[in-house]
Write a protein that holds these residues in place. Structure first.
Motif, PDB file in Angstrom:
ATOM      1  N   ASP A  87      -0.053  21.116  -2.665  1.00 40.78           N
ATOM      2  CA  ASP A  87      -1.408  21.531  -2.291  1.00 40.78           C
ATOM      3  C   ASP A  87      -2.117  20.473  -1.452  1.00 40.78           C
ATOM      4  O   ASP A  87      -3.356  20.366  -1.470  1.00 40.78           O
ATOM      5  CB  ASP A  87      -2.247  21.856  -3.541  1.00 40.78           C
ATOM      6  N   ASP A  88      -1.332  19.652  -0.740  1.00 38.51           N
ATOM      7  CA  ASP A  88      -1.878  18.662   0.191  1.00 38.51           C
ATOM      8  C   ASP A  88      -2.782  17.638  -0.484  1.00 38.51           C
ATOM      9  O   ASP A  88      -3.696  17.095   0.144  1.00 38.51           O
ATOM     10  CB  ASP A  88      -2.647  19.355   1.328  1.00 38.51           C
ATOM     11  N   GLU A  89      -2.545  17.370  -1.767  1.00 40.53           N
ATOM     12  CA  GLU A  89      -3.320  16.321  -2.442  1.00 40.53           C
ATOM     13  C   GLU A  89      -2.674  14.969  -2.144  1.00 40.53           C
ATOM     14  O   GLU A  89      -1.490  14.763  -2.414  1.00 40.53           O
ATOM     15  CB  GLU A  89      -3.388  16.569  -3.946  1.00 40.53           C
ATOM     16  N   THR A  90      -3.476  14.061  -1.591  1.00 37.55           N
ATOM     17  CA  THR A  90      -2.972  12.756  -1.168  1.00 37.55           C
ATOM     18  C   THR A  90      -3.798  11.644  -1.801  1.00 37.55           C
ATOM     19  O   THR A  90      -5.022  11.740  -1.886  1.00 37.55           O
ATOM     20  CB  THR A  90      -3.034  12.627   0.367  1.00 37.55           C
ATOM     21  N   TYR A  91      -3.103  10.593  -2.239  1.00 30.74           N
ATOM     22  CA  TYR A  91      -3.769   9.473  -2.898  1.00 30.74           C
ATOM     23  C   TYR A  91      -3.243   8.158  -2.327  1.00 30.74           C
ATOM     24  O   TYR A  91      -2.088   8.063  -1.918  1.00 30.74           O
ATOM     25  CB  TYR A  91      -3.518   9.492  -4.411  1.00 30.74           C
ATOM     26  N   THR A  92      -4.095   7.153  -2.336  1.00 27.17           N
ATOM     27  CA  THR A  92      -3.717   5.818  -1.894  1.00 27.17           C
ATOM     28  C   THR A  92      -3.687   4.882  -3.094  1.00 27.17           C
ATOM     29  O   THR A  92      -4.619   4.856  -3.895  1.00 27.17           O
ATOM     30  CB  THR A  92      -4.721   5.280  -0.857  1.00 27.17           C
ATOM     31  N   ILE A  93      -2.604   4.137  -3.209  1.00 32.16           N
ATOM     32  CA  ILE A  93      -2.452   3.141  -4.266  1.00 32.16           C
ATOM     33  C   ILE A  93      -2.273   1.781  -3.598  1.00 32.16           C
ATOM     34  O   ILE A  93      -1.334   1.585  -2.825  1.00 32.16           O
ATOM     35  CB  ILE A  93      -1.224   3.425  -5.161  1.00 32.16           C
ATOM     36  N   ARG A  94      -3.164   0.852  -3.901  1.00 33.71           N
ATOM     37  CA  ARG A  94      -3.082  -0.504  -3.355  1.00 33.71           C
ATOM     38  C   ARG A  94      -2.744  -1.480  -4.475  1.00 33.71           C
ATOM     39  O   ARG A  94      -3.449  -1.546  -5.476  1.00 33.71           O
ATOM     40  CB  ARG A  94      -4.406  -0.903  -2.691  1.00 33.71           C
ATOM     41  N   ILE A  95      -1.668  -2.225  -4.268  1.00 29.58           N
ATOM     42  CA  ILE A  95      -1.222  -3.217  -5.233  1.00 29.58           C
ATOM     43  C   ILE A  95      -1.394  -4.599  -4.601  1.00 29.58           C
ATOM     44  O   ILE A  95      -0.859  -4.866  -3.530  1.00 29.58           O
ATOM     45  CB  ILE A  95       0.259  -3.028  -5.622  1.00 29.58           C
ATOM     46  N   ALA A  96      -2.145  -5.471  -5.267  1.00 33.24           N
ATOM     47  CA  ALA A  96      -2.332  -6.823  -4.754  1.00 33.24           C
ATOM     48  C   ALA A  96      -2.823  -7.726  -5.877  1.00 33.24           C
ATOM     49  O   ALA A  96      -3.703  -7.339  -6.657  1.00 33.24           O
ATOM     50  CB  ALA A  96      -3.331  -6.846  -3.594  1.00 33.24           C
ATOM     51  N   ASN A  97      -2.237  -8.921  -5.964  1.00 35.29           N
ATOM     52  CA  ASN A  97      -2.676  -9.930  -6.937  1.00 35.29           C
ATOM     53  C   ASN A  97      -2.687  -9.400  -8.363  1.00 35.29           C
ATOM     54  O   ASN A  97      -3.588  -9.707  -9.154  1.00 35.29           O
ATOM     55  CB  ASN A  97      -4.063 -10.465  -6.561  1.00 35.29           C
ATOM     56  N   GLY A  98      -1.715  -8.579  -8.694  1.00 35.81           N
ATOM     57  CA  GLY A  98      -1.614  -8.073 -10.049  1.00 35.81           C
ATOM     58  C   GLY A  98      -2.632  -7.025 -10.410  1.00 35.81           C
ATOM     59  O   GLY A  98      -2.868  -6.753 -11.590  1.00 35.81           O
ATOM     60  N   SER A  99      -3.232  -6.395  -9.419  1.00 34.39           N
ATOM     61  CA  SER A  99      -4.212  -5.347  -9.686  1.00 34.39           C
ATOM     62  C   SER A  99      -3.837  -4.078  -8.943  1.00 34.39           C
ATOM     63  O   SER A  99      -3.069  -4.108  -7.971  1.00 34.39           O
ATOM     64  CB  SER A  99      -5.623  -5.793  -9.283  1.00 34.39           C
ATOM     65  N   LEU A 100      -4.366  -2.979  -9.407  1.00 36.57           N
ATOM     66  CA  LEU A 100      -4.102  -1.678  -8.802  1.00 36.57           C
ATOM     67  C   LEU A 100      -5.420  -0.993  -8.492  1.00 36.57           C
ATOM     68  O   LEU A 100      -6.311  -0.924  -9.335  1.00 36.57           O
ATOM     69  CB  LEU A 100      -3.266  -0.811  -9.744  1.00 36.57           C
ATOM     70  N   VAL A 102       0.864  -1.185   0.000  1.00 39.72           N
ATOM     71  CA  VAL A 102       0.000   0.000   0.000  1.00 39.72           C
ATOM     72  C   VAL A 102       0.896   1.229   0.000  1.00 39.72           C
ATOM     73  O   VAL A 102       1.769   1.378   0.863  1.00 39.72           O
ATOM     74  CB  VAL A 102      -0.928   0.028   1.226  1.00 39.72           C
ATOM     75  N   TYR A 103       0.687   2.102  -0.984  1.00 39.22           N
ATOM     76  CA  TYR A 103       1.481   3.318  -1.123  1.00 39.22           C
ATOM     77  C   TYR A 103       0.587   4.538  -0.888  1.00 39.22           C
ATOM     78  O   TYR A 103      -0.582   4.546  -1.266  1.00 39.22           O
ATOM     79  CB  TYR A 103       2.066   3.425  -2.536  1.00 39.22           C
ATOM     80  N   GLU A 104       1.176   5.541  -0.276  1.00 38.71           N
ATOM     81  CA  GLU A 104       0.495   6.825  -0.131  1.00 38.71           C
ATOM     82  C   GLU A 104       1.317   7.863  -0.896  1.00 38.71           C
ATOM     83  O   GLU A 104       2.495   8.057  -0.610  1.00 38.71           O
ATOM     84  CB  GLU A 104       0.369   7.214   1.338  1.00 38.71           C
ATOM     85  N   LEU A 105       0.699   8.491  -1.880  1.00 35.28           N
ATOM     86  CA  LEU A 105       1.372   9.501  -2.687  1.00 35.28           C
ATOM     87  C   LEU A 105       0.917  10.882  -2.249  1.00 35.28           C
ATOM     88  O   LEU A 105      -0.285  11.171  -2.248  1.00 35.28           O
ATOM     89  CB  LEU A 105       1.054   9.306  -4.171  1.00 35.28           C
ATOM     90  N   ARG A 106       1.871  11.729  -1.878  1.00 33.64           N
ATOM     91  CA  ARG A 106       1.563  13.084  -1.422  1.00 33.64           C
ATOM     92  C   ARG A 106       2.164  14.090  -2.398  1.00 33.64           C
ATOM     93  O   ARG A 106       3.373  14.089  -2.634  1.00 33.64           O
ATOM     94  CB  ARG A 106       2.120  13.322  -0.018  1.00 33.64           C
ATOM     95  N   PHE A 107       1.281  14.932  -2.942  1.00 26.19           N
ATOM     96  CA  PHE A 107       1.697  15.940  -3.904  1.00 26.19           C
ATOM     97  C   PHE A 107       1.515  17.333  -3.316  1.00 26.19           C
ATOM     98  O   PHE A 107       1.068  17.494  -2.180  1.00 26.19           O
ATOM     99  CB  PHE A 107       0.896  15.794  -5.200  1.00 26.19           C
ATOM    100  N   THR A 110       6.507  11.439  -1.097  1.00 23.18           N
ATOM    101  CA  THR A 110       6.187  12.859  -1.190  1.00 23.18           C
ATOM    102  C   THR A 110       7.024  13.489  -2.301  1.00 23.18           C
ATOM    103  O   THR A 110       8.259  13.399  -2.290  1.00 23.18           O
ATOM    104  CB  THR A 110       6.476  13.591   0.136  1.00 23.18           C
ATOM    105  N   ALA A 111       6.349  14.073  -3.277  1.00 29.79           N
ATOM    106  CA  ALA A 111       7.047  14.693  -4.407  1.00 29.79           C
ATOM    107  C   ALA A 111       6.090  15.641  -5.106  1.00 29.79           C
ATOM    108  O   ALA A 111       4.872  15.553  -4.925  1.00 29.79           O
ATOM    109  CB  ALA A 111       7.544  13.630  -5.387  1.00 29.79           C
TER     110      ALA A 111
END
Length: 206
Positions: free
Chosen positions: A119-132, A112-117, A147-148
């Motif tokens: 203006d405080d925009e945050t997204y969650t990316i879940r990778i499991a069983n070859g799916s996103l 599980v990844y948390e991407l922070r951009f 964070t980038a």
């Protein structure tokens, strides 16, 4: 643009307004009303402690996703190099990750990844069983927080910037299991053509 911004989950009116520069409050309110009347979106009050009113796509509205993404791919073919005055929104970048995702490359990765951009925009990316799976907001207990700014992330994604260089120059900051960062970047095609549609795990069923 409103439907696009709701593809990754519900948003408050304030968040929609901030994410649509140049759109006045009266125009946004009118468009939201039209979309509600057409049963494409609906309003919902989040449970406590949030209690905020959000807009989200209905089941009918979510049927527009494939249409929008097909139009996006079609339009991208005629785009030239991005001009300095053109900016890339985080939501567009994250939706692009789904398009570039290589399912077969993620068969043995679960994280599980948390991407922070900016203006405080945050997204969650879940990778499991070859799916996103991608969604708005914090992950809660991610394996890695990245964070980038959008430009840096795009350069990393397109292999114009190496992960080691980005970390050394502090253009990207990692919090958590940093060993998961490079494998994450390798899950996406540089040219934007994924071998298996995002969210499909058929490549891992063998």
């Amino acid at each position: 643009m409103i439907v696009r911004d709701l593809l990754l989950g519900p948003k408050r009116y304030k968040d929609l307004l901030e994410g649509l520069p140049g759109m006045g409050t009266n125009i946004l309110a009118a468009r939201l009303k039209e979309l509600e009347q057409a049963t494409i979106i609906r309003r919902r009050v989040l449970p406590p402690p949030a209690g905020s009113t959000v807009y989200e796509l209905t089941t009918y509205g979510r049927e527009l996703e494939d249409i929008l993404m097909t139009l996006t791919r079609w339009g991208a073919k005629s785009l030239g190099p991005r001009q300095p005055e053109q900016f890339l929104r985080p939501v567009t970048l994250v939706l692009g990750l789904r398009e570039r995702f290589k399912s077969e490359a993620a068969c043995h990765l679960q994280a599980v990844y948390e991407l922070r951009f900016e203006d405080d925009e945050t997204y969650t990316i879940r990778i499991a069983n070859g799916s996103l799976e991608a969604s708005y907001g914090s992950a809660g207990n991610p394996d890695l927080v990245v964070t980038a700014d959008v430009e840096t992330f795009l350069q990393l994604q397109e292999r114009h910037l190496l992960p080691q260089e980005a970390m050394a120059s502090r253009k990207v900051q990692l919090d958590g299991n940093s060993d998961l960062f490079t494998p994450f970047l390798e899950l996406f095609d540089v040219d934007g053509r994924s071998a298996v549609p995002s969210g499909v795990s058929g490549a891992c069923d063998q």
